[in-house]
Design a protein around this motif. Structure first.
Motif, PDB file in Angstrom:
ATOM      1  N   SER A  54      -1.375   4.532   5.177  1.00 32.28           N
ATOM      2  CA  SER A  54      -1.882   3.439   4.349  1.00 32.28           C
ATOM      3  C   SER A  54      -1.416   2.062   4.786  1.00 32.28           C
ATOM      4  CB  SER A  54      -1.460   3.654   2.889  1.00 32.28           C
ATOM      5  OG  SER A  54      -0.063   3.460   2.741  1.00 32.28           O
ATOM      6  N   TYR A  83      -4.800  -4.068  -0.627  1.00 35.73           N
ATOM      7  CA  TYR A  83      -5.748  -2.971  -0.797  1.00 35.73           C
ATOM      8  C   TYR A  83      -5.546  -2.199  -2.109  1.00 35.73           C
ATOM      9  CZ  TYR A  83      -6.886  -3.849   4.110  1.00 35.73           C
ATOM     10  OH  TYR A  83      -7.276  -4.432   5.282  1.00 35.73           O
ATOM     11  N   SER A 128       0.823  -1.208   0.000  1.00 38.06           N
ATOM     12  CA  SER A 128       0.000   0.000   0.000  1.00 38.06           C
ATOM     13  C   SER A 128       0.856   1.256   0.000  1.00 38.06           C
ATOM     14  CB  SER A 128      -0.923   0.004   1.221  1.00 38.06           C
ATOM     15  OG  SER A 128      -1.832  -1.064   1.180  1.00 38.06           O
ATOM     16  N   GLN A 142      -9.378   3.897  -9.389  1.00 37.25           N
ATOM     17  CA  GLN A 142      -8.737   5.073  -9.985  1.00 37.25           C
ATOM     18  C   GLN A 142      -8.548   4.898 -11.489  1.00 37.25           C
ATOM     19  OE1 GLN A 142      -5.118   5.529  -7.799  1.00 37.25           O
ATOM     20  NE2 GLN A 142      -6.112   6.363  -5.989  1.00 37.25           N
ATOM     21  N   SER A 155      -8.177   0.011  -4.772  1.00 36.31           N
ATOM     22  CA  SER A 155      -8.031   1.467  -4.878  1.00 36.31           C
ATOM     23  C   SER A 155      -7.493   1.863  -6.251  1.00 36.31           C
ATOM     24  CB  SER A 155      -7.113   1.993  -3.776  1.00 36.31           C
ATOM     25  OG  SER A 155      -5.815   1.427  -3.871  1.00 36.31           O
ATOM     26  N   GLU A 156      -6.486   1.137  -6.741  1.00 38.77           N
ATOM     27  CA  GLU A 156      -5.939   1.463  -8.056  1.00 38.77           C
ATOM     28  C   GLU A 156      -6.916   1.076  -9.161  1.00 38.77           C
ATOM     29  OE1 GLU A 156      -2.033  -0.011  -8.752  1.00 38.77           O
ATOM     30  OE2 GLU A 156      -1.212   0.840  -6.907  1.00 38.77           O
TER      31      GLU A 156
END
Length: 351
Positions: free
Chosen positions: A181, A312, A146, A320, A316-317
């Motif tokens: 993170s 994670y 992360s 995005q 998240s990526e």
């Protein structure tokens, strides 16, 4: 007397209210799209695979005697200052010149620490009931970290071959996203320095470059901290977790491959406590290069166990990349704001 606004004019507050309402509507539409997705993992990107040459450590809690030689060696080879915990400041030497190094947690001055679990009478080592056990805390060098994912300036990087997660203070802007993170609470910021830096274990890369072991593995007297290729360490961990109480087995020391730092003599030992069947770091958050085996459940050793099997950043990526693919998301948001601005300003009288 103040002139009443003419028809079609709008105040700054009114404009902002309209913009917020438009943004909220766009956000709600985006959320509805995500909720309507049939597969909850549809937005996730593929997990990153661990390099076959990834390097790491295997920590065996049943072999650890709590001597903290690894903590001292880590400080020595990384030129870290001593640290005195709050409860020891009254008796541990003069301020700035302590007699003992007594850190209580990972910090910008302590990259590796041994902590203890205790229950009831604490009579039996490696027993969850009326026993005690040790755990080594340091960077686990995640397969899909992360800290690397959130760093906006690539100050946190992961070596493609060794997998070692490193921090470059010259590139760092001090945003501390990596601190927030990390699910293991590893990167630490030095708040006591006007030019504070992020600090974390980097697996003694400067020593590896000279064919020397990481400090902690170099000095461990029992082989509780073992260095090597993560795949080799994982095989050794599986061998150990299959052992039965009473069996006599060989425990290697130093580098499991006998290459880095030269061959070390291991030792024979009778298995005194049953190993937990799980290898910590084998699956947690996509896997980590530093693994642990123990006779006590890992949640009692204060390691996060309620975590997914993928890192994670896969989610998240993934989100995005979906929103910013072809810059469609930002273009839609800009168009919406531009429309609101034009609608609310087209009738404004000229100054």
């Amino acid at each position: 007397m103040a002139k009443a606004p003419s028809k079609g004019t709008v105040s700054r507050r009114g404009f902002l209210r309209g913009a917020l309402q438009g943004s909220a509507g766009a956000a709600a539409a985006a959320c509805a799209t995500v909720v309507a997705t049939p597969d909850a993992n549809a937005l996730q990107r593929a997990p990153k695979a661990m390099s076959p040459d990834a390097l790491g450590l295997l920590y065996d809690s049943t072999l650890c005697i709590g001597c903290k030689a690894c903590v001292t060696a880590c400080k020595d080879v990384n030129h870290m200052p001593p640290e005195v915990g709050p409860e020891a400041q009254a008796w541990n030497g003069a301020p700035g010149n302590p007699t003992w190094d007594t850190p209580v947690e990972l910090s910008a001055k302590t990259l590796n620490i041994i902590k203890a679990y205790s229950h009831g009478t604490g009579e039996t080592k490696d027993s969850p009931e009326n026993g005690f056990a040790f755990i080594k805390r340091q960077c686990l060098h995640c397969a899909d970290p992360s800290c690397v994912s959130v760093c906006p300036v690539t100050a946190m990087t992961k070596d493609e071959k060794t997998g070692i997660v490193s921090h470059n203070p010259d590139a760092c802007i001090g945003c501390r996203y990596c601190v927030l993170s990390c699910p293991f609470g590893v990167p630490k910021y030095d708040y006591n320095d006007a030019f504070g830096e992020i600090k974390k274990c980097q697996l003694c890369q400067h020593r590896l470059a000279e064919n020397q072991l990481p400090g902690c593995a170099d000095v461990c007297p029992t082989g509780a901290t073992l260095f090597g290729r993560t795949e080799d360490l994982k095989a050794e961990a599986k061998r150990r977790t299959a052992l039965k109480v009473g069996e006599v087995t060989h425990y290697p020391r130093g580098d499991i491959g006998g290459t880095v730092g030269g061959a070390r003599a291991g030792h024979e030992k009778t298995v005194a406590a049953a190993y937990q069947p799980h290898i910590y770091g084998e699956t947690e958050l996509g896997g980590t290069q530093c693994l642990a085996v123990s006779g006590v459940p890992f949640d009692k050793l204060n390691l996060p166990t309620n975590v997914p099997d993928t890192g994670y950043p896969t989610l998240s990526e993934g989100i995005q990349h979906t929103l910013y693919a072809g810059m469609v998301g930002p273009a839609v948001a800009f168009a919406g704001l531009a429309y609101l601005a034009r609608r609310n300003a087209k009738d404004h009288p000229e100054e």
